[in-house]
Design a protein around this motif. Sequence first.
Motif, short mmCIF file in Angstrom:
data_model
loop_
_atom_site.label_atom_id
_atom_site.label_comp_id
_atom_site.label_asym_id
_atom_site.label_seq_id
_atom_site.Cartn_x
_atom_site.Cartn_y
_atom_site.Cartn_z
N THR A 59 49.31 86.11 31.37
CA THR A 59 49.86 84.83 30.94
C THR A 59 49.97 84.77 29.42
O THR A 59 48.98 84.98 28.73
CB THR A 59 48.97 83.66 31.42
N THR A 63 51.97 79.72 26.91
CA THR A 63 52.04 79.16 28.27
C THR A 63 50.68 78.68 28.73
O THR A 63 50.54 77.59 29.30
CB THR A 63 52.60 80.21 29.25
N LEU A 67 49.44 74.91 29.61
CA LEU A 67 48.90 74.67 30.95
C LEU A 67 47.54 73.99 30.87
O LEU A 67 47.27 73.02 31.59
CB LEU A 67 48.78 76.00 31.71
N PHE A 70 48.14 70.28 29.29
CA PHE A 70 48.93 69.30 30.03
C PHE A 70 48.65 69.27 31.53
O PHE A 70 48.87 68.25 32.18
CB PHE A 70 50.43 69.56 29.81
N ALA A 71 48.17 70.39 32.10
CA ALA A 71 47.95 70.43 33.55
C ALA A 71 46.57 69.91 33.95
O ALA A 71 46.42 69.29 35.00
CB ALA A 71 48.14 71.85 34.07
N LEU A 72 45.56 70.18 33.11
CA LEU A 72 44.21 69.73 33.46
C LEU A 72 44.09 68.22 33.60
O LEU A 72 43.36 67.74 34.48
CB LEU A 72 43.20 70.25 32.44
N VAL A 74 46.06 66.26 34.99
CA VAL A 74 46.49 65.94 36.35
C VAL A 74 45.31 66.03 37.32
O VAL A 74 45.24 65.30 38.31
CB VAL A 74 47.63 66.89 36.79
N LEU A 75 44.37 66.94 37.00
CA LEU A 75 43.17 67.11 37.83
C LEU A 75 42.03 66.20 37.38
O LEU A 75 40.92 66.30 37.90
CB LEU A 75 42.71 68.57 37.77
N GLU A 78 40.70 65.76 30.98
CA GLU A 78 41.49 65.60 29.77
C GLU A 78 40.70 66.11 28.57
O GLU A 78 39.62 65.61 28.27
CB GLU A 78 41.87 64.13 29.57
N THR A 88 41.49 77.72 25.50
CA THR A 88 42.57 78.64 25.84
C THR A 88 42.37 80.00 25.18
O THR A 88 42.48 81.04 25.84
CB THR A 88 43.92 78.06 25.40
#
Length: 214
Positions: A59, A63, A67, A70-72, A74-75, A78, A88
């Motif tokens: 990866t 990217t 991920l 912005f993606a965490l 959603v779970l 934050e 990262t």
Amino acid sequence: MRAVDYLALLAGAGNTIAISAIAIVLGSPLGLMLALVRWAKIPGLDGLVAVLVSLLRATPSVTLMLLVYFALPVLGIELPRVVAAVATLALGSMAYNCEIWRGALLAFPKDQLEAAKAFGMRRHLRFRQIVLPQLLRSALPALVNEMTLLVKVSPAIAVIGVADVTRAAVRIGAATYEPVPPFTVALIIYLAIIGVLVLAQRLFENRQLAGNAI
């Protein structure tokens, strides 16, 4: 360049150094832990670690940065920008360090462990006193190389709004319409950071050689 421009570059350099250093401090031992799991061939965990490491290495840093940031959420997780940047870079460092440590472990002579075991030395002592010192010596050049690569991919943190050397240089160049001076200073800063890492490696190696010569 104005004095305020140099201050902006120095502030960016501080962020680059701090975030990269924390990522290295986290990534190296975590990579060693994963390498030990693979070296021990723990059923179930070995395959999971192999897949995780392969995914992280495949990866791109930008990217993965996007991920994580912005993606965490959603779970329900934050992370602040700086924490996401450190996490990262540490994940990427962990994956590459895992393979570096694993290569050193695979090359480690097993007869030394068997001899220590025969003398009744406990497992943690065998690792701390016999395995780890030799691993560090053999893996150090590759580890430092990975550290320099981490510093060079650290501009990826700019995509989530964290100011680093490169982002500061871009802003100064856009404001002054003279991109060459700020990017030249940024290059010098990166060379200085990487030079310190290489110098530390050589000092450590020279110290080891001096110790072995005694």
